[in-house]
Each structure stands twice: as structure tokens, then as C-alpha cells.
Design a protein around this motif. Structure first.
Motif, short mmCIF file in Angstrom:
data_model
loop_
_atom_site.label_atom_id
_atom_site.label_comp_id
_atom_site.label_asym_id
_atom_site.label_seq_id
_atom_site.Cartn_x
_atom_site.Cartn_y
_atom_site.Cartn_z
N ILE A 75 0.84 -1.20 0.00
CA ILE A 75 0.00 0.00 0.00
C ILE A 75 0.88 1.25 0.00
O ILE A 75 2.02 1.23 0.44
CB ILE A 75 -1.03 0.04 1.14
CG1 ILE A 75 -0.37 0.18 2.49
CG2 ILE A 75 -1.92 -1.18 1.16
CD1 ILE A 75 -1.42 0.47 3.57
N SER A 76 0.32 2.31 -0.54
CA SER A 76 1.00 3.60 -0.50
C SER A 76 -0.06 4.65 -0.21
O SER A 76 -1.25 4.34 -0.17
CB SER A 76 1.70 3.87 -1.85
OG SER A 76 0.73 4.05 -2.85
N TYR A 77 0.38 5.89 -0.03
CA TYR A 77 -0.57 6.96 0.30
C TYR A 77 -0.43 8.12 -0.67
O TYR A 77 0.68 8.55 -0.96
CB TYR A 77 -0.34 7.43 1.75
CG TYR A 77 -0.79 6.35 2.70
CD1 TYR A 77 -2.10 6.29 3.14
CD2 TYR A 77 0.08 5.34 3.09
CE1 TYR A 77 -2.53 5.26 3.95
CE2 TYR A 77 -0.33 4.30 3.90
CZ TYR A 77 -1.65 4.27 4.33
OH TYR A 77 -2.09 3.24 5.10
N GLU A 78 -1.56 8.56 -1.19
CA GLU A 78 -1.56 9.74 -2.05
C GLU A 78 -2.60 10.71 -1.51
O GLU A 78 -3.78 10.35 -1.43
CB GLU A 78 -1.91 9.34 -3.49
CG GLU A 78 -0.68 9.09 -4.32
CD GLU A 78 -1.00 8.49 -5.69
OE1 GLU A 78 -1.98 8.93 -6.31
OE2 GLU A 78 -0.27 7.58 -6.10
N ASN A 79 -2.16 11.90 -1.12
CA ASN A 79 -3.05 12.90 -0.49
C ASN A 79 -3.85 12.28 0.65
O ASN A 79 -5.05 12.51 0.78
CB ASN A 79 -4.03 13.48 -1.53
CG ASN A 79 -3.31 14.10 -2.69
OD1 ASN A 79 -2.27 14.73 -2.51
ND2 ASN A 79 -3.83 13.90 -3.89
N GLY A 80 -3.19 11.46 1.46
CA GLY A 80 -3.84 10.86 2.62
C GLY A 80 -4.72 9.66 2.30
O GLY A 80 -5.24 9.00 3.18
N GLU A 81 -4.86 9.36 0.99
CA GLU A 81 -5.71 8.21 0.63
C GLU A 81 -4.86 6.97 0.43
O GLU A 81 -3.79 7.01 -0.18
CB GLU A 81 -6.48 8.53 -0.66
CG GLU A 81 -7.62 7.56 -0.91
CD GLU A 81 -8.01 7.47 -2.39
OE1 GLU A 81 -8.68 6.51 -2.75
OE2 GLU A 81 -7.63 8.38 -3.16
N GLN A 82 -5.35 5.84 0.99
CA GLN A 82 -4.61 4.59 0.85
C GLN A 82 -4.84 3.99 -0.55
O GLN A 82 -5.97 3.82 -0.98
CB GLN A 82 -5.10 3.60 1.91
CG GLN A 82 -4.52 2.20 1.77
CD GLN A 82 -5.04 1.24 2.84
OE1 GLN A 82 -4.67 1.31 3.99
NE2 GLN A 82 -5.90 0.32 2.45
N ILE A 83 -3.74 3.69 -1.23
CA ILE A 83 -3.83 3.01 -2.53
C ILE A 83 -3.34 1.57 -2.31
O ILE A 83 -2.27 1.36 -1.74
CB ILE A 83 -2.90 3.66 -3.59
CG1 ILE A 83 -3.01 5.19 -3.59
CG2 ILE A 83 -3.14 3.04 -4.96
CD1 ILE A 83 -4.09 5.77 -4.42
#
Ligand code: DC
Length: 219
Positions: free
Chosen positions: A68-76
Motif C-alpha cells: 500500500i502507498s498513500y496519495e493525499n492521505g488516501e490509501q492506494i
């Protein structure tokens, strides 16, 4: 310094809505462990494997690289290099996730990933076994629930707002069946940890639940 807030509870109790708000408020990362089980389920569905095919699931889960990674606080959620977020929130994937998450090899793999994340980050993590198994030493533990009627109504409204056609009684039956499976499985069943605080949100709004948990963090 690591700090963790564990939120467990049945499907549709509002865990992710609450956890996201708390993560934002505290500046922590939000770890949606259900999405990891859903990504694994999505992989198994693509492979044509059925929930009852235990050995095939154990074999296939070794080939599924989930990160998982985070983009603008959203979990991808990444499955073998592909962002699978758009495919995870369907009822089909949710039901397969509930069924395949009873598999020991699936759980071992995903729990390891979750524990690694909590070691190096301050987290709000939600799921079914966070307070009991993944993070037994969490700083704050909450068991968030609501009646099956209220949970079905919330899910119904969410689906209708997305333009989907659905039947509220069928949703409630599905929720009851999923609870039963999650609570009675052999490995890490859903239950309230002894040191978790019970919050029944049937008659509480989101802000009241968020405030109750932030107050626990402040104590
Ligand atoms: O929270 P959710 O609906 O996205 O979770 C989907 C399924 O994944 C749930 O029915 C059971 C499983 N799950 C689990 O076994 N352990 C977790 N920590 C999170 C989810």
C-alpha cells in the motif's frame, strides 16, 4: 514514536468513515486492512478460485504481491503492481474477502504487512482482529458496532447515492451472514478485545463517535 489506534467491528459499523476522520485530525496514516483482504479476494476471483478451494487459495496467495502507498492521505492498494482501488468496494469482492479471509496463509501474509506499517508509522487501523491480534499493544482500542438494521440502512443509502439499485432486506441478510462468518471463524475471529472500549453507534452520529475516540486518545 509509534502510536496506534485500533478500531474493530462488524461490516457497516462506520469504521472507515470514523478512522479516516481521526487519522486526519491526528495527522496519522489510516490503514484500511479490509481493503487488503479485498485485494486478495479480487485476485482470487480473477483466478476463478472458489472460497471453498482452500489449497488453491493458499497457493495463489503466495503469488499476490500486495502493498500500500498513500496519495493525499488516501490509501492506494497495489496488487502485483496495479492500483486495484477502483475494484474493491463491490458486494462480490466483499463477500469473497469475508470467505477467503478465513484462510490461514492469507491472514499470516496480510497481518505481517499490517504490523510492519504500524512499527514505522503512527496509525489508525481498522478491521476485525486489530485489537486482538495485529496490534495487541495498541494505545487506544475501540470496538465499534451498531444494530444490523442501522448498518443495512447506512449501506443502502451509500449504494443508492452511487446510483446502484438494491434491496435493503437483502443487504441486511448479507450483513448478518458476513458477521456470522467473521465471528465464528477459527483464526482471529471478530470479537471485542478485553481492553477495548465498546461504542455502539446506532444512535450516534459520526461527529459524536469521532469525539468519543479523540477523548480516549487524550486521556
Ligand atoms: O471491512 P471490510 O468490509 O472491507 O472487510 C472485508 C472482509 O475482510 C471482512 O468481511 C472480513 C475480512 N477482514 C478480516 O478478516 N480481517 C480484517 N482485519 C479486515 C477484514
Amino acid at each position: 514514536m509509534s502510536y496506534s489506534i485500533a478500531i474493530d467491528g462488524p461490516a457497516g459499523a462506520g469504521k472507515s468513515t470514523i478512522a479516516k476522520k481521526i487519522a486526519k485530525e491526528k495527522g496519522f496514516i489510516y490503514v484500511d486492512t479490509g481493503a487488503m483482504y479485498r485485494a486478495m479476494a479480487f485476485y482470487l476471483i480473477q483466478k476463478g478460485i472458489k472460497p471453498s478451494e482452500t489449497e488453491k487459495i493458499s497457493e495463489a496467495c503466495k503469488e499476490a504481491d500486495i502493498t500500500i502507498s498513500y496519495e493525499n492521505g488516501e490509501q492506494i492498494v497495489w496488487l502485483n503492481g496495479e492500483n486495484v482501488n477502483p475494484y474493491l468496494r463491490t458486494e462480490e469482492v466483499g463477500n469473497m474477502a469475508s470467505a477467503s479471509s478465513v484462510n490461514r496463509d492469507v491472514r499470516i501474509k496480510l497481518v505481517e504487512l499490517q504490523q510492519k506499517l504500524a512499527k514505522t508509522n503512527r496509525v489508525v487501523m481498522d478491521g476485525r482482529d486489530i485489537g486482538t491480534c495485529v496490534l495487541p499493544d495498541a494505545d487506544v482500542k475501540v470496538y465499534l458496532t451498531a444494530s444490523s438494521k442501522v448498518r443495512a440502512k447506512r449501506r443502502y443509502e451509500e449504494l443508492v447515492s452511487k446510483g446502484e439499485n438494491c434491496d435493503i432486506d437483502a443487504i441486511e441478510a448479507d450483513i448478518i451472514e458476513r458477521d456470522e462468518r467473521d465471528m465464528t471463524r477459527e483464526m482471529s475471529p471478530l470479537r471485542q478485545a478485553e481492553d477495548a472500549v465498546l461504542l455502539d453507534s446506532s444512535n450516534m452520529d459520526v461527529e459524536q463517535v469521532v469525539k468519543a475516540i479523540l477523548d480516549m486518545c487524550a486521556q
